[in-house]
Write a protein that holds these residues in place. Sequence first.
Motif, PDB file in Angstrom:
ATOM      1  N   UNK A 285     -19.731 104.177 121.483  1.00 48.04           N
ATOM      2  CA  UNK A 285     -20.784 103.509 122.239  1.00 48.04           C
ATOM      3  C   UNK A 285     -22.117 103.680 121.520  1.00 48.04           C
ATOM      4  N   UNK A 286     -22.808 102.556 121.261  1.00 48.65           N
ATOM      5  CA  UNK A 286     -24.102 102.583 120.580  1.00 48.65           C
ATOM      6  C   UNK A 286     -25.198 102.077 121.506  1.00 48.65           C
ATOM      7  N   UNK A 287     -26.469 102.278 121.113  1.00 49.56           N
ATOM      8  CA  UNK A 287     -27.596 102.117 122.027  1.00 49.56           C
ATOM      9  C   UNK A 287     -28.278 100.765 122.013  1.00 49.56           C
TER      10      UNK A 287
ATOM     11  N   UNK B 112     -20.162 108.577 121.114  1.00 49.80           N
ATOM     12  CA  UNK B 112     -21.382 107.976 121.658  1.00 49.80           C
ATOM     13  C   UNK B 112     -22.560 108.453 120.819  1.00 49.80           C
ATOM     14  N   UNK B 113     -23.523 107.562 120.595  1.00 49.69           N
ATOM     15  CA  UNK B 113     -24.722 107.972 119.870  1.00 49.69           C
ATOM     16  C   UNK B 113     -25.664 108.669 120.847  1.00 49.69           C
ATOM     17  N   UNK B 114     -26.550 109.528 120.337  1.00 49.57           N
ATOM     18  CA  UNK B 114     -27.469 110.265 121.206  1.00 49.57           C
ATOM     19  C   UNK B 114     -28.392 109.341 122.004  1.00 49.57           C
ATOM     20  N   UNK B 115     -28.972 108.282 121.371  1.00 52.95           N
ATOM     21  CA  UNK B 115     -29.825 107.381 122.163  1.00 52.95           C
ATOM     22  C   UNK B 115     -29.047 106.664 123.275  1.00 52.95           C
ATOM     23  N   UNK B 116     -27.790 106.295 123.002  1.00 54.57           N
ATOM     24  CA  UNK B 116     -26.982 105.630 124.032  1.00 54.57           C
ATOM     25  C   UNK B 116     -26.706 106.586 125.184  1.00 54.57           C
TER      26      UNK B 116
END
Length: 167
Positions: A116-118, A133-137
């Motif tokens: 999952x990206x943001x 999952x990316x941290x911003x997402x």
Amino acid sequence: MRLHELRDKPGATQKRKRVGRGPGSGSGKTAGRGNKGQKSRSGVALDGFEGGQMPIYQRLPKRGFRNPNVKRHAVINIGQLQSFIDAGRLDASKPIDEAALIASGLVRRRRDGIRLLAKGEITAKAELIVTGVSKPAAARIEAVGGSVQLVGRGTKNILKDSAEESG
């Protein structure tokens, strides 16, 4: 128009060139191959041969490396996720796992997992269960009251790591 009236356009098909059928055919005797030499014989494989000089594909350096062990994830953005929730193809009240994402049509195949990206915005409060999952997402999903749970072998929980770093 009927089936028996179907025809190719004029010039669409050409007759096969039959070589070596005598001088009257126009391509008899040497069959259009010229006189003597390796190229006039059958079984010639001269592609890449430069008369004994080192071929260009061997003179040029090899570049790059393809890692056979790299993970290739199916990637989705939170904006796509929100549009599928708005369209009613995903139910935000239930946990959204990888099987639900595939069933909805958002992801065609799982590959080595779903990441999952943001990109985009999310407004729905949803519980997601994905491989990565990316941290911003993760931050955007938690900001609207949702949660992200990571599954899969060798996954590092980014959410717990970022909470430990800040606290």
